[in-house]
Design an enzyme around this catalytic site. Structure first.
Site, mmCIF file in Angstrom:
data_model
loop_
_atom_site.group_PDB
_atom_site.id
_atom_site.type_symbol
_atom_site.label_atom_id
_atom_site.label_comp_id
_atom_site.label_asym_id
_atom_site.label_seq_id
_atom_site.Cartn_x
_atom_site.Cartn_y
_atom_site.Cartn_z
ATOM 1 C CB SER A 171 45.146 13.639 51.612
ATOM 2 O OG SER A 171 45.626 14.874 52.109
ATOM 3 C CG HIS A 197 48.837 13.370 53.132
ATOM 4 N ND1 HIS A 197 48.345 13.834 51.932
ATOM 5 C CD2 HIS A 197 49.790 12.459 52.814
ATOM 6 C CE1 HIS A 197 48.976 13.234 50.940
ATOM 7 N NE2 HIS A 197 49.853 12.391 51.444
ATOM 8 C CG ASP A 293 51.337 11.368 48.176
ATOM 9 O OD1 ASP A 293 52.213 10.799 47.489
ATOM 10 O OD2 ASP A 293 51.246 11.222 49.410
#
Length: 352
Positions: A171, A197, A293
């Site tokens: 991310s 992401h 995540d």
């Protein structure tokens, strides 16, 4: 103490709207705004902000050139504010490589009408950028210079099936980390699947950028793509990606579905599918990123027999996702970014 923010944008409207939004949060104080790099430079010297929100497109000196000067003379965490377009994507990647921590995409519509769409993200990212590892970001920008050189492109063939598989999640800070890691992969590297992401308008540009710099083939995944040796498939923005077994091949399947762990694509979704369909033939890697995540999915991969690697705190821009994975016992090895490819190669040689 509140996070002290400087907003730099040539649009008076944008400056006003961004200031109004950030000022709603008691943990953030907008200490000044500036219409261009020259005014901003004086504000930085005078006020020493904690975070700079910087527009990409500005008169007199563009945002990228100014960003490089900030990193050289006044190292400060920077959040880029960029347009969600093809050109905007390219410039955003330039900014991330030059030292920006993260970015927020401006609304497609009038900023007054679209600000509600990004208000939560903007506040969240200003707070994250304020607490990020700036020294790791500066080192990553330096490493990019030596690592990202053009490499002769290997010829990818669909016949190059893979029995091993590498699954990577990232991310915040991940675009630069992925570039550094994937640049070290060769045509003999097992098939790689990646969730970073990123908005839907950015992932194809990101994959093309990596493809131009790496020996392996890098592409935005399409539904049904075969995962093969020397090939890296990047999940499209706003779509989940899973791995399925298809005879002697692994293929990716794309779908919408609800956001998982707050994201689509979700690293957890990818890792869960790899655990179920690849098992001990997989290696899971969790790079820098905010949030959690991928942590639970990595634990499932480890339980299924896969080897798991997390980027260490020192080399991570934001040690969020890898930290959570480590804390829940999902990680076999914690490695600096510069050694992850070596660890992967070692694990692959052990499993021959």
């Amino acid at each position: 103490m509140a996070i002290r923010v400087l907003i730099v944008d040539d649009s008076a409207t944008a400056r006003t709207v961004l200031k109004d939004v950030l000022s709603k949060d008691s943990e953030i104080e907008v200490i000044a705004t500036a219409p261009d790099a020259y005014v901003a430079r004086d504000k930085i010297v005078q006020l020493k902000p904690d975070v700079i929100c910087l527009d990409v497109e500005m008169p007199r000196m563009d945002g990228i050139s100014f960003l490089k000067k900030i990193m050289k003379y006044f190292p400060t965490p920077v959040l880029m504010v960029s347009s969600l377009t093809q050109d905007g994507a390219q410039v955003t990647f330039d900014a991330l490589e030059a030292g920006a921590i993260d970015y927020v995409a401006k609304p497609h519509s009038n900023i007054y009408d679209g600000i509600d769409e990004i208000q939560k993200e903007l506040i969240q990212k200003v707070k994250m950028v304020a607490s990020s590892n700036l020294s790791a970001r500066i080192e990553a920008a330096k490493a990019k210079t030596s690592t990202l050189e053009y490499k002769p492109k290997a010829t990818y063939s669909l016949a190059q099936t893979t029995n091993k598989l590498i699954a990577i999640g990232a991310s915040t800070g991940g675009t630069v980390a992925l570039a550094e890691l994937i640049a070290r992969f060769t045509k003999d590297t097992p098939g790689v699947v990646v969730v970073q992401h990123m908005p839907s308008g950015f992932t194809n540009s990101f994959a093309q950028r990596l493809n131009s710099l790496c020996e392996v083939e890098v592409k935005e995944a399409e539904d049904g793509d075969i995962i093969g040796r020397g090939r890296v498939l990047v999940a499209p923005g706003d779509l989940h990606m899973v791995v399925r077994r298809d005879g002697g091949n692994y293929r990716v399947k794309l779908g919408t579905g609800e956001k998982i762990s707050g994201h689509r694509p979700s690293v957890d979704v990818l890792f869960n599918s790899v655990a179920s369909h690849v098992g001990s033939n997989a290696i899971g890697v969790l790079l820098t990123g905010m949030g959690s995540d991928g942590a639970k999915g990595m634990l499932k991969m480890k339980t299924s027999g896969a080897s798991t690697i997390a980027q260490d705190e020192k080399s991570s821009i934001v040690w969020g996702m890898p930290k959570v994975a480590y804390e829940i016992g999902a990680v076999d090895f914690v490695e600096p970014l510069s050694n992850i490819d070596v660890k992967i190669a070692s694990l692959l040689s052990e499993r021959k």
